[in-house]
Design a protein around this motif. Structure first.
Motif, PDB file in Angstrom:
ATOM      1  N   LYS A 248      49.859  -4.475  28.461  1.00 45.12           N
ATOM      2  CA  LYS A 248      49.262  -5.686  29.021  1.00 45.12           C
ATOM      3  C   LYS A 248      47.950  -6.020  28.309  1.00 45.12           C
ATOM      4  CE  LYS A 248      52.501  -5.509  32.183  1.00 45.12           C
ATOM      5  NZ  LYS A 248      53.705  -6.347  32.068  1.00 45.12           N
ATOM      6  N   ASP A 249      47.780  -7.312  28.006  1.00 42.18           N
ATOM      7  CA  ASP A 249      46.555  -7.806  27.370  1.00 42.18           C
ATOM      8  C   ASP A 249      46.184  -6.992  26.137  1.00 42.18           C
ATOM      9  OD1 ASP A 249      46.182  -9.887  29.240  1.00 42.18           O
ATOM     10  OD2 ASP A 249      45.268  -8.477  30.653  1.00 42.18           O
ATOM     11  N   ALA A 250      47.182  -6.735  25.309  1.00 40.86           N
ATOM     12  CA  ALA A 250      46.942  -5.944  24.102  1.00 40.86           C
ATOM     13  C   ALA A 250      45.976  -6.643  23.160  1.00 40.86           C
ATOM     14  CB  ALA A 250      48.274  -5.676  23.394  1.00 40.86           C
ATOM     15  N   HIS A 251      45.913  -7.960  23.229  1.00 44.61           N
ATOM     16  CA  HIS A 251      45.039  -8.715  22.324  1.00 44.61           C
ATOM     17  C   HIS A 251      43.555  -8.392  22.532  1.00 44.61           C
ATOM     18  CE1 HIS A 251      44.834 -10.939  26.067  1.00 44.61           C
ATOM     19  NE2 HIS A 251      43.745 -11.554  25.610  1.00 44.61           N
ATOM     20  N   ALA A 252      43.214  -7.927  23.740  1.00 47.30           N
ATOM     21  CA  ALA A 252      41.810  -7.679  24.071  1.00 47.30           C
ATOM     22  C   ALA A 252      41.399  -6.228  23.874  1.00 47.30           C
ATOM     23  CB  ALA A 252      41.543  -8.092  25.519  1.00 47.30           C
ATOM     24  N   LYS A 253      42.271  -5.372  23.371  1.00 50.71           N
ATOM     25  CA  LYS A 253      41.977  -3.949  23.256  1.00 50.71           C
ATOM     26  C   LYS A 253      41.429  -3.603  21.870  1.00 50.71           C
ATOM     27  CE  LYS A 253      45.447  -2.467  26.647  1.00 50.71           C
ATOM     28  NZ  LYS A 253      44.473  -1.983  27.642  1.00 50.71           N
ATOM     29  N   THR A 254      40.510  -2.665  21.868  1.00 46.76           N
ATOM     30  CA  THR A 254      40.016  -2.125  20.596  1.00 46.76           C
ATOM     31  C   THR A 254      41.084  -1.190  20.022  1.00 46.76           C
ATOM     32  OG1 THR A 254      38.982  -0.216  21.664  1.00 46.76           O
ATOM     33  CG2 THR A 254      37.654  -2.232  21.452  1.00 46.76           C
ATOM     34  N   LEU A 255      40.881  -0.729  18.815  1.00 45.15           N
ATOM     35  CA  LEU A 255      41.875   0.157  18.196  1.00 45.15           C
ATOM     36  C   LEU A 255      42.042   1.457  18.980  1.00 45.15           C
ATOM     37  CD1 LEU A 255      43.804   0.197  15.785  1.00 45.15           C
ATOM     38  CD2 LEU A 255      42.044   1.455  14.500  1.00 45.15           C
ATOM     39  N   PRO A 256      40.955   2.134  19.403  1.00 44.17           N
ATOM     40  CA  PRO A 256      41.142   3.336  20.232  1.00 44.17           C
ATOM     41  C   PRO A 256      41.858   3.026  21.549  1.00 44.17           C
ATOM     42  CG  PRO A 256      38.917   3.298  19.322  1.00 44.17           C
ATOM     43  CD  PRO A 256      39.519   1.959  19.038  1.00 44.17           C
ATOM     44  N   GLN A 257      41.507   1.911  22.186  1.00 43.10           N
ATOM     45  CA  GLN A 257      42.185   1.552  23.441  1.00 43.10           C
ATOM     46  C   GLN A 257      43.663   1.263  23.212  1.00 43.10           C
ATOM     47  OE1 GLN A 257      39.742  -1.774  24.584  1.00 43.10           O
ATOM     48  NE2 GLN A 257      38.370  -0.522  25.842  1.00 43.10           N
ATOM     49  N   LEU A 258      43.959   0.605  22.100  1.00 36.17           N
ATOM     50  CA  LEU A 258      45.358   0.309  21.780  1.00 36.17           C
ATOM     51  C   LEU A 258      46.124   1.597  21.505  1.00 36.17           C
ATOM     52  CD1 LEU A 258      47.367  -2.028  21.314  1.00 36.17           C
ATOM     53  CD2 LEU A 258      46.738  -1.978  18.895  1.00 36.17           C
ATOM     54  N   ALA A 259      45.473   2.545  20.821  1.00 37.63           N
ATOM     55  CA  ALA A 259      46.115   3.836  20.543  1.00 37.63           C
ATOM     56  C   ALA A 259      46.399   4.595  21.845  1.00 37.63           C
ATOM     57  CB  ALA A 259      45.224   4.679  19.627  1.00 37.63           C
ATOM     58  N   GLU A 260      45.449   4.553  22.761  1.00 39.75           N
ATOM     59  CA  GLU A 260      45.641   5.235  24.049  1.00 39.75           C
ATOM     60  C   GLU A 260      46.780   4.611  24.835  1.00 39.75           C
ATOM     61  OE1 GLU A 260      43.040   6.470  28.028  1.00 39.75           O
ATOM     62  OE2 GLU A 260      42.185   5.138  26.502  1.00 39.75           O
ATOM     63  N   SER A 261      46.818   3.294  24.914  1.00 43.47           N
ATOM     64  CA  SER A 261      47.878   2.597  25.654  1.00 43.47           C
ATOM     65  C   SER A 261      49.240   2.835  25.022  1.00 43.47           C
ATOM     66  CB  SER A 261      47.584   1.097  25.705  1.00 43.47           C
ATOM     67  OG  SER A 261      46.374   0.831  26.379  1.00 43.47           O
ATOM     68  N   LEU A 262      49.264   2.838  23.693  1.00 42.57           N
ATOM     69  CA  LEU A 262      50.522   3.059  22.993  1.00 42.57           C
ATOM     70  C   LEU A 262      51.054   4.470  23.235  1.00 42.57           C
ATOM     71  CD1 LEU A 262      52.613   1.880  21.043  1.00 42.57           C
ATOM     72  CD2 LEU A 262      51.187   2.678  19.140  1.00 42.57           C
ATOM     73  N   GLY A 263      50.149   5.454  23.214  1.00 41.65           N
ATOM     74  CA  GLY A 263      50.565   6.827  23.475  1.00 41.65           C
ATOM     75  C   GLY A 263      51.112   7.013  24.878  1.00 41.65           C
TER      76      GLY A 263
END
Length: 483
Positions: free
Chosen positions: A363-378
């Motif tokens: 959700k709201d992937a556009h607003a995530k930083t790279l570390p946040q995106l990595a955490e959500s993806l994991g």
């Protein structure tokens, strides 16, 4: 002895654990009848068309009954478990204190059965002081079986009130008095209407009773003298042949029922393929620098404990391309005949699981930083592999990535998720000869494929998005300058 009221038994119904789901399959029960449960305790796991979900019970009590076994598909709104919220031991069916027992359980007074119509007729015609014989039903109620009839039938014109004498013929007594033919009142009326003498009718019913068919058979010669009566035995009834079940060799074939996630996926893919006009474009790109950046990020303190992979940078590249071309992040509203451009990106990641293909989204992937995106993806990948993806996690996606490269596939032509405008397929990354700075060198190369809905994405827009993703993966520094 204390009993339990019906009001103390609560029926827990199959909930709609997704949006608009109509059924779910019970995968596993975690409780059995007699177990004590508490509010919020998980009692079973069910599989819907979208995910496997654990269901908590909303009250305290003792399990009385599990209405369905594991493996059963149950409609939403159907009770699946009964719980005694008082914690008593009496069955749910017991009547409440002070209530009168159910009529079926109360000892009813013995009453003589209401006389049947034929019995009433016999009673009306019986002479005083004599035990009646119920025509078509044997002798009086005190008898347990019918005695053989050996007398000769009396003429039809004899009064109907003629008494029936005990059958003594052949036992040394007086000759037996002739009795009238056995027939029920409706049959007698039919014979009277057709002018048939019952004494001439051959009975075929049980116990020598004349049936309606016997009367019609006797009346047939009189009504149609030209036709010679033909007595035919009824044709044997042949049961319909069972529908042949295709036989197959279980040693050579396995039949897997299509249900749950696989059934929903099949319906969604068929609907998408034949509703949205798909266009797929391809690009082959040198991702050598991207792989070097992945190794550098693994050593970065901000990325410690996070899973860093090429997929992470590909996802970030797609998000940057969408920011540069927001029209690709849209959907087609057929009812309103409108294109709906989304100002947010719920990034779907296709995951192959033992239960089938799942596409949860960040959700709201556009607003995530790279570390946040990595955490959500994991978290997304781990949850999907464990089969714990919730229906909410698979709703509202806008764009999807499917990584077929993990299977050693170069690329493919992916089908859109229903309601989405684009899906990016990532192929395997291979070491290949590549022209780099005017020389042929071994480089890490992959092929990307972008499928999009041609109703709202034309060739120019689709090409620009795909070219941007490829350019970022070839020169990852663009993540900083374009983001």
């Amino acid at each position: 002895m204390t009993t339990m009221t019906q009001a103390s038994v609560r029926e827990f119904k199959m909930p709609d654990v997704g949006e608009g789901l109509t059924e779910a399959e019970i995968l596993k029960w975690y409780v059995q009848p007699g177990d004590t449960v508490t509010d919020g305790q998980v009692v079973c796991e069910v599989e819907t068309a979208k995910a496997a979900v654990e269901l908590p019970i909303p009250y305290d009590g003792v399990v009385r009954d599990l209405h369905f076994p594991e493996g059963t598909t149950v409609d939403v709104g159907t009770p699946i478990i009964a719980v005694d919220v008082t914690g008593g031991s009496a069955p749910a069916e017991a009547p409440a204190p002070g209530e009168a027992p159910a009529p079926a359980e109360a000892p009813a007074p013995v009453q003589a059965p209401a006389p049947a119509p034929v019995a009433r007729e016999a009673e009306e015609k019986k002479p005083e002081g004599r035990q009646p014989v119920l025509v078509g039903y044997g002798v009086a109620a005190s008898s347990t079986r019918r005695r053989p009839r050996k007398g000769v039938a009396i003429p039809a014109q004899e009064p109907a009130t003629a008494a029936v004498q005990p059958e003594l013929n052949g036992h040394g007594g007086a000759p037996a008095v002739q009795e009238r033919p056995l027939a029920k009142p409706p049959v007698r009326k039919l014979a009277k209407d057709l002018g048939v003498d019952l004494t001439t009718v051959v009975p075929t019913g049980p116990g020598g009773i004349i049936t309606r068919e016997d009367v019609h058979a006797a009346a047939a010669p009189a009504q149609a003298p030209v036709a010679e009566p033909v007595t035919q035995a009824p044709a044997p009834v042949t049961p319909p042949a069972p529908v042949p079940v295709p036989a197959y060799d279980t040693a050579r074939e396995t039949r897997v029922p299509v249900k749950g996630v696989r059934k929903a996926t099949a319906a969604a893919m068929v609907g998408s393929a034949f509703t949205a006009p798909h266009v797929t474009e391809f690009v082959t790109v040198d991702v050598t620098r991207t792989l070097k950046l992945v190794e550098e990020l693994k050593q970065d303190k901000e990325m410690q404990g996070l899973r860093v992979s090429p997929l992470l940078l590909i996802a970030k590249a797609l998000l940057v391309a969408i920011r540069r071309h927001p029209e690709i992040n849209a959907s087609w509203d057929e009812a309103a005949q409108e294109i709906v451009v989304k100002h947010y990106v719920n990034l779907g990641i296709a995951a192959a699981t033992p239960r089938g293909l799942l596409v949860p989204n960040i959700k709201d992937a556009h607003a995530k930083t790279l570390p946040q995106l990595a955490e959500s993806l994991g978290e997304l990948v781990a949850t999907a592999r464990e089969g714990r993806t919730s229906p909410a996690a698979m709703q509202g996606g806008t764009v999807t990535i499917t990584n077929v490269g993990v299977f050693g596939v170069d690329t493919g032509t992916p089908i859109l998720n229903p309601g989405e405008s684009a899906i990016l397929a990532v192929g395997a990354i291979r070491l290949q000869p590549w022209v780099h700075k005017g020389k042929v060198k071994p480089r890490q190369v992959t092929t990307l494929a972008l499928s999009f809905d041609h109703r709202l994405v034309d060739g120019e827009l689709g090409s620009k998005v795909l070219a941007d993703v490829a350019a970022i993966l070839e020169q990852p520094k663009r993540l900083i300058t374009w983001a």
